[in-house]
Write an enzyme that holds these catalytic residues in place. Structure first.
Site, PDB file in Angstrom:
ATOM      1  N   LYS A  75     -21.612  75.002  50.082  1.00 34.28           N
ATOM      2  CA  LYS A  75     -19.715  74.711  49.269  1.00 34.28           C
ATOM      3  C   LYS A  75     -20.327  73.573  49.304  1.00 34.28           C
ATOM      4  O   LYS A  75     -20.641  72.297  49.884  1.00 34.28           O
ATOM      5  CB  LYS A  75     -19.267  75.600  50.357  1.00 34.28           C
ATOM      6  CG  LYS A  75     -19.288  75.058  51.624  1.00 34.28           C
ATOM      7  CD  LYS A  75     -18.062  76.346  52.149  1.00 34.28           C
ATOM      8  CE  LYS A  75     -17.663  76.064  53.446  1.00 34.28           C
ATOM      9  NZ  LYS A  75     -16.379  76.418  54.353  1.00 34.28           N
TER      10      LYS A  75
ATOM     11  N   ARG B 133      -7.264  84.377  58.548  1.00 40.33           N
ATOM     12  CA  ARG B 133      -7.772  83.585  57.374  1.00 40.33           C
ATOM     13  C   ARG B 133      -8.641  85.024  56.526  1.00 40.33           C
ATOM     14  O   ARG B 133      -8.299  86.104  56.466  1.00 40.33           O
ATOM     15  CB  ARG B 133      -8.820  82.603  57.400  1.00 40.33           C
ATOM     16  CG  ARG B 133      -9.030  81.878  56.260  1.00 40.33           C
ATOM     17  CD  ARG B 133     -10.179  80.170  56.841  1.00 40.33           C
ATOM     18  NE  ARG B 133     -10.945  81.009  56.831  1.00 40.33           N
ATOM     19  CZ  ARG B 133     -12.011  79.916  56.497  1.00 40.33           C
ATOM     20  NH1 ARG B 133     -11.585  78.390  57.271  1.00 40.33           N
ATOM     21  NH2 ARG B 133     -13.225  79.909  57.380  1.00 40.33           N
TER      22      ARG B 133
ATOM     23  N   TYR C 207      -4.409  43.202  49.912  1.00 39.82           N
ATOM     24  CA  TYR C 207      -3.459  43.802  49.989  1.00 39.82           C
ATOM     25  C   TYR C 207      -2.371  43.813  50.894  1.00 39.82           C
ATOM     26  O   TYR C 207      -2.578  44.269  52.121  1.00 39.82           O
ATOM     27  CB  TYR C 207      -3.375  44.875  49.230  1.00 39.82           C
ATOM     28  CG  TYR C 207      -4.079  45.052  48.280  1.00 39.82           C
ATOM     29  CD1 TYR C 207      -3.210  44.205  46.848  1.00 39.82           C
ATOM     30  CD2 TYR C 207      -4.880  46.059  47.863  1.00 39.82           C
ATOM     31  CE1 TYR C 207      -3.771  44.244  45.935  1.00 39.82           C
ATOM     32  CE2 TYR C 207      -5.528  45.807  46.341  1.00 39.82           C
ATOM     33  CZ  TYR C 207      -4.447  45.248  45.263  1.00 39.82           C
ATOM     34  OH  TYR C 207      -5.429  45.476  44.219  1.00 39.82           O
TER      35      TYR C 207
ATOM     36  N   MET D 241      -9.476  49.917  46.921  1.00 40.34           N
ATOM     37  CA  MET D 241      -9.855  51.125  45.865  1.00 40.34           C
ATOM     38  C   MET D 241     -11.449  51.309  45.813  1.00 40.34           C
ATOM     39  O   MET D 241     -11.915  52.091  45.374  1.00 40.34           O
ATOM     40  CB  MET D 241      -8.810  51.261  44.403  1.00 40.34           C
ATOM     41  CG  MET D 241      -9.426  51.796  43.812  1.00 40.34           C
ATOM     42  SD  MET D 241      -8.862  52.917  42.026  1.00 40.34           S
ATOM     43  CE  MET D 241      -6.488  53.389  42.596  1.00 40.34           C
TER      44      MET D 241
END
Length: 395
Positions: free
Chosen positions: A57, A158, A287, A335
């Site tokens: 998954k 769950r 930054y 980023m």
């Protein structure tokens, strides 16, 4: 052992399969030999009647689901586990024919129709869900019985029906048209803990639930309970199938399990230096100028950032490997780029490879190292690498 197309090349990223991966600014490298080895090592822990379900998954924990599935099946896994219907469809479209269990809950009639069409196997968690499945299959005139897997809640709180209601639930499913019980299973909440108390309680509840089912003259064809940690901890937890995720990818679910088996990390994260420059003392980097150079230094800009899955919260906390040497990351991770202090490396050139996770020479950095810095788990680190990073299969 592995086909030529599995040995090297871009995998599971259609946007990147038309040009040479050597030109990439950053990529995830997948060692199929290590993956194959890990499956073989895990199989040695199992008795001949116990099968291995490879959990693929979340794009195989960020490793590339189709390529991983093909490799683990060749290594001896018999089942595949996914979380969603689209994940199962992706495997089928990739040519995978092995049985695929959907570990998540599905309810919508269109999902049920897709499960039937693509020959996937669903998890049933409640009587209501079982009725929806049976009614939908009857409505679409499904001509055979769909294999379904019954999920019991033994303490995870769950998905699943309460273990104390197991007999009644399984009996209902057995009587519903269109459904054929393929297995009964549950999931362990604390298998990676050094204290086995809760895990043992869950196993006891699982056994009691199975006794309830058998008391109604129903003999479950298959039982499974163990995740990666439980597979490593105790053979009594193996039953008919073990569901292995993290260990298959070469990481240990907990430090105290590291002596149980010899696993090899499958994933390495690499990027290229895009610029090298000198900065003066007092110069701020990135930054916010969270890093100020205390002396004249040389820095390298690397073409990878938080949009690729390198967490911004690791800023000024991690090291990377260049030429087999550790160098510190400095300034805020941005980023698409991050900066390094490479003062100690003379004649460094643009285009050289930086290993963020993986090995160079005798040095290594793992997903566990990042997870420890962030107070999280290695699963989250592996699943965080975005799809603009091509997955490169190597052996």
């Amino acid at each position: 052992m592995l086909s030529s197309e599995q040995r090297t090349g871009v995998v599971d990223n259609q946007d990147c399969d038309t040009y040479n991966w050597f030109s990439q600014r950053a990529w995830v490298e997948i060692d199929l030999g290590a993956l194959y080895n890990n499956v073989k090592q895990l199989l040695k822990l199992l008795s001949p009647h116990t099968q291995l379900m490879a959990v693929v998954k979340a794009d195989a924990y960020g490793h590339g689901s189709v390529t991983v599935a093909k490799t683990v099946l060749e290594a001896g896994a018999k089942w595949l586990g996914v979380a969603t219907v689209p994940e199962g469809i992706q495997l089928r479209e990739g040519g995978i024919k092995a049985p695929i269990l959907i570990l998540g809950a599905t309810h919508a009639p269109e999902q049920i129709q897709a499960i039937a069409h693509w020959q996937l196997q669903p998890t049933l968690c409640s009587p209501k869900q079982a009725l929806v499945f049976s009614n939908t299959l009857e409505a679409i005139k499904y001509r055979s019985s769909m294999p379904v897997h019954i999920k019991l809640d033994t303490g995870m709180s769950r998905l699943g029906t309460n273990w104390q209601e197991a007999g009644e639930f399984v009996q209902l499913v057995q009587r519903l048209p269109g459904l054929a019980i393929a297995s009964i299973y549950s999931h362990l909440a604390t298998a990676d803990s050094p204290d086995p108390t809760v895990m043992e309680q869950q196993q006891q509840r699982f056994e009691q639930a199975i006794d309830q089912i058998k008391a109604r003259d129903i003999n479950p064809p298959c039982l499974h309970l163990a995740n990666s940690a439980a597979t490593l901890v105790n053979p009594s937890l193996h039953y008919d199938i073990v569901r292995v995720g993290l260990a298959m990818y070469g990481l240990y679910p907990a430090p105290h399990l590291q002596n149980k088996i010899n696993l090899q990390p499958v994933l390495q994260l690499k990027a290229r230096i895009t610029q090298v420059k000198a900065i003066a003392a007092g110069t701020g980097v990135s930054y916010g100028h969270d890093f100020i150079a205390k002396k004249e230094m040389r820095i390298a800009v690397v073409g990878i950032g938080y949009a690729d899955g390198v967490p911004r919260h690791l800023s000024n906390k991690i090291q990377v490997l260049i030429r087999g040497q550790r160098v510190p990351q400095i300034g805020t991770i941005t980023m698409d780029q991050l900066m390094l202090d490479v003062t100690s490396l003379p004649n460094l050139q643009e285009g050289e490879i930086v290993t963020l996770l993986g090995e160079q020479a005798k040095e290594s950095i793992s997903a566990d190292d990042w997870a420890n810095q962030l107070n999280t788990i290695s699963w989250e680190i592996l699943c965080g690498f975005k799809h603009r990073l091509p997955r490169i299969a190597v052996i």
